[in-house]
Design a protein around this motif. Sequence first.
Motif, PDB file in Angstrom:
ATOM      1  N   SER A   1       2.161  -9.370  18.723  1.00  0.00           N
ATOM      2  CA  SER A   1       2.379  -9.700  20.130  1.00  0.00           C
ATOM      3  C   SER A   1       1.034  -9.803  20.829  1.00  0.00           C
ATOM      4  N   GLN A   2       1.033 -10.276  22.054  1.00  0.00           N
ATOM      5  CA  GLN A   2      -0.203 -10.531  22.808  1.00  0.00           C
ATOM      6  C   GLN A   2      -1.096 -11.505  22.037  1.00  0.00           C
ATOM      7  N   THR A   3      -0.479 -12.551  21.478  1.00  0.00           N
ATOM      8  CA  THR A   3      -1.204 -13.507  20.651  1.00  0.00           C
ATOM      9  C   THR A   3      -0.758 -14.933  20.956  1.00  0.00           C
ATOM     10  N   ALA A   4      -1.654 -15.891  20.708  1.00  0.00           N
ATOM     11  CA  ALA A   4      -1.309 -17.306  20.841  1.00  0.00           C
ATOM     12  C   ALA A   4      -0.956 -17.917  19.492  1.00  0.00           C
ATOM     13  N   LYS A   5      -0.965 -17.134  18.435  1.00  0.00           N
ATOM     14  CA  LYS A   5      -0.674 -17.641  17.103  1.00  0.00           C
ATOM     15  C   LYS A   5       0.784 -18.084  17.008  1.00  0.00           C
ATOM     16  N   SER A   6       1.015 -19.167  16.266  1.00  0.00           N
ATOM     17  CA  SER A   6       2.371 -19.681  16.085  1.00  0.00           C
ATOM     18  C   SER A   6       2.549 -20.155  14.643  1.00  0.00           C
ATOM     19  N   PRO A   7       3.583 -19.634  13.952  1.00  0.00           N
ATOM     20  CA  PRO A   7       4.455 -18.546  14.408  1.00  0.00           C
ATOM     21  C   PRO A   7       3.702 -17.222  14.464  1.00  0.00           C
ATOM     22  N   ALA A   8       4.283 -16.255  15.153  1.00  0.00           N
ATOM     23  CA  ALA A   8       3.630 -14.970  15.354  1.00  0.00           C
ATOM     24  C   ALA A   8       4.258 -13.864  14.509  1.00  0.00           C
ATOM     25  N   SER A   9       5.099 -14.229  13.543  1.00  0.00           N
ATOM     26  CA  SER A   9       5.740 -13.211  12.699  1.00  0.00           C
ATOM     27  C   SER A   9       5.987 -13.774  11.312  1.00  0.00           C
ATOM     28  N   GLU A  10       6.245 -12.876  10.355  1.00  0.00           N
ATOM     29  CA  GLU A  10       6.557 -13.305   8.990  1.00  0.00           C
ATOM     30  C   GLU A  10       7.333 -12.218   8.264  1.00  0.00           C
ATOM     31  N   TRP A  11       8.187 -12.653   7.342  1.00  0.00           N
ATOM     32  CA  TRP A  11       8.792 -11.769   6.359  1.00  0.00           C
ATOM     33  C   TRP A  11       7.908 -11.781   5.118  1.00  0.00           C
ATOM     34  N   ARG A  12       7.754 -10.643   4.470  1.00  0.00           N
ATOM     35  CA  ARG A  12       6.928 -10.606   3.271  1.00  0.00           C
ATOM     36  C   ARG A  12       7.387  -9.481   2.350  1.00  0.00           C
ATOM     37  N   VAL A  13       7.155  -9.691   1.062  1.00  0.00           N
ATOM     38  CA  VAL A  13       7.355  -8.646   0.045  1.00  0.00           C
ATOM     39  C   VAL A  13       5.976  -8.133  -0.322  1.00  0.00           C
ATOM     40  N   THR A  14       5.781  -6.825  -0.255  1.00  0.00           N
ATOM     41  CA  THR A  14       4.445  -6.270  -0.459  1.00  0.00           C
ATOM     42  C   THR A  14       4.467  -5.075  -1.404  1.00  0.00           C
ATOM     43  N   ASP A  15       3.324  -4.836  -1.981  1.00  0.00           N
ATOM     44  CA  ASP A  15       3.092  -3.617  -2.749  1.00  0.00           C
ATOM     45  C   ASP A  15       2.711  -2.502  -1.795  1.00  0.00           C
ATOM     46  N   ASP A  16       2.907  -1.265  -2.228  1.00  0.00           N
ATOM     47  CA  ASP A  16       2.560  -0.117  -1.386  1.00  0.00           C
ATOM     48  C   ASP A  16       1.728   0.881  -2.178  1.00  0.00           C
ATOM     49  N   SER A  17       0.635   0.392  -2.762  1.00  0.00           N
ATOM     50  CA  SER A  17      -0.337   1.210  -3.499  1.00  0.00           C
ATOM     51  C   SER A  17       0.223   1.752  -4.815  1.00  0.00           C
ATOM     52  N   SER A  18       0.992   0.917  -5.535  1.00  0.00           N
ATOM     53  CA  SER A  18       1.488   1.309  -6.856  1.00  0.00           C
ATOM     54  C   SER A  18       0.312   1.573  -7.791  1.00  0.00           C
ATOM     55  N   ARG A  19       0.522   2.457  -8.780  1.00  0.00           N
ATOM     56  CA  ARG A  19      -0.578   2.817  -9.673  1.00  0.00           C
ATOM     57  C   ARG A  19      -0.075   3.400 -10.991  1.00  0.00           C
ATOM     58  N   ILE A  20      -0.905   3.251 -12.022  1.00  0.00           N
ATOM     59  CA  ILE A  20      -0.703   3.942 -13.293  1.00  0.00           C
ATOM     60  C   ILE A  20      -1.942   4.789 -13.540  1.00  0.00           C
ATOM     61  N   ILE A  21      -1.751   6.080 -13.796  1.00  0.00           N
ATOM     62  CA  ILE A  21      -2.878   6.995 -13.949  1.00  0.00           C
ATOM     63  C   ILE A  21      -2.882   7.588 -15.351  1.00  0.00           C
ATOM     64  N   PHE A  22      -4.008   7.418 -16.044  1.00  0.00           N
ATOM     65  CA  PHE A  22      -4.235   8.049 -17.334  1.00  0.00           C
ATOM     66  C   PHE A  22      -5.187   9.227 -17.116  1.00  0.00           C
ATOM     67  N   ALA A  23      -4.685  10.437 -17.295  1.00  0.00           N
ATOM     68  CA  ALA A  23      -5.501  11.637 -17.123  1.00  0.00           C
ATOM     69  C   ALA A  23      -5.849  12.212 -18.496  1.00  0.00           C
ATOM     70  N   VAL A  24      -7.131  12.489 -18.706  1.00  0.00           N
ATOM     71  CA  VAL A  24      -7.633  12.950 -19.994  1.00  0.00           C
ATOM     72  C   VAL A  24      -8.156  14.377 -19.863  1.00  0.00           C
ATOM     73  N   ALA A  25      -7.845  15.234 -20.822  1.00  0.00           N
ATOM     74  CA  ALA A  25      -8.363  16.604 -20.834  1.00  0.00           C
ATOM     75  C   ALA A  25      -8.574  17.054 -22.266  1.00  0.00           C
ATOM     76  N   GLU A  26      -9.673  17.766 -22.498  1.00  0.00           N
ATOM     77  CA  GLU A  26      -9.960  18.358 -23.793  1.00  0.00           C
ATOM     78  C   GLU A  26     -10.480  19.772 -23.591  1.00  0.00           C
ATOM     79  N   ASP A  27      -9.847  20.745 -24.248  1.00  0.00           N
ATOM     80  CA  ASP A  27     -10.310  22.126 -24.189  1.00  0.00           C
ATOM     81  C   ASP A  27     -11.548  22.285 -25.052  1.00  0.00           C
TER      82      ASP A  27
END
Length: 356
Positions: free
Chosen positions: A34-60
């Motif tokens: 809002s408060q914009t001259a852009k046209s169109p001023a809205s959109e629908w979108r499918v987005t990621d939300d910081s998905s991740r795969i973590i490999f944690a390594v440990a050796e005693d």
Amino acid sequence: MILAGLALPGAALAQSSVTLGGYLKGSVEHLRLSQTAKSPASEWRVTDDSSRIIFAVAEDLGGGLQAVGQVDMRFTVDSGALSAAGNNFVGLRSKSWGALTIGRHDLHYDRNVSEISSKAGSYKATNISLLAYAGGGGTAITGATRTANDVKWDSPNWGGFTVTAAISSNAPGAEADIGSGTRKGRAWNLNPAYAASNWQVGYSHWDQKADVAAAGSDQRADRLYGYYVWGGLKVGLAWDKSKIRNGLTGAESSNRTAWSIPVRYATGSHNFYADYSRARDDRAIAGADGAKMWAFAYAYDLSKRTSVGATYARIRNDAGAAYNLYNSAGAQGSPSGAVAAGEDPRLIAVTIKHAF
């Protein structure tokens, strides 16, 4: 899940393992300016939300000492982009003296005590949107992301008191010292905190001088944060003061104060979140360039690992401010989600998260 555990030849007590974890998180969103001259001023979108795969390594290694490491692979569930831009490190860990690691870590910018994105709330609604930006929202403190080229020490837990200390040889990117004819940069972070059974208080200090001196290359920021928990209710407070200087002239280009009150209430499988944040007018910039942000989310736990939720978030910028929902114009959003001075972004999102 343990993928591998092998005893080393000639060392019966030594054992290494790789543990796989992470989460998948995606949203269907409606973004409007809002408060914009852009046209169109809205959109629908499918987005990621910081998905991740973590490999944690440990050796005693014996004597209470471990070798540790992590590979944090980020990928976008919407476009399939893959990168290793997460928290990646290798080092040593001991119960008596803590952990010393080198690599790339989250420092300072995410010390905000908000839980709005911890389950199926949108990450774009986090108060990082205001707290980690200065100069009317145009400059990110710590890049509002992980710090590169750093050495980090995490202390043991001394009866609830912990300390994180880190130093980076060049926080914004790759080294650029030799033959450059410019100064040698560095950045450091100190973050002591104390946590009791139902409350916490912490302080984080950030100081940066980039290798190449330029406008906005020097940063200093101080963050106080804490929370208190009554049963299922958690109320927090975060206060931040950030300054930016021109590395060439020393002139101050930004001096901004911001604060946030995040609230969470959980009962059974129901989780409710509300954050209110405000960035004051920048004292180093003429004109009105502050912002206010409201964010609300609800998440329902389908299991211990899976939740679904809905989020509403809005930023109201003053005429000279361009604060935006966190990463809304980046990898977790779309380029058209960029905000110009005076424009107000509003987001409605439906999200699902599965941790593994």
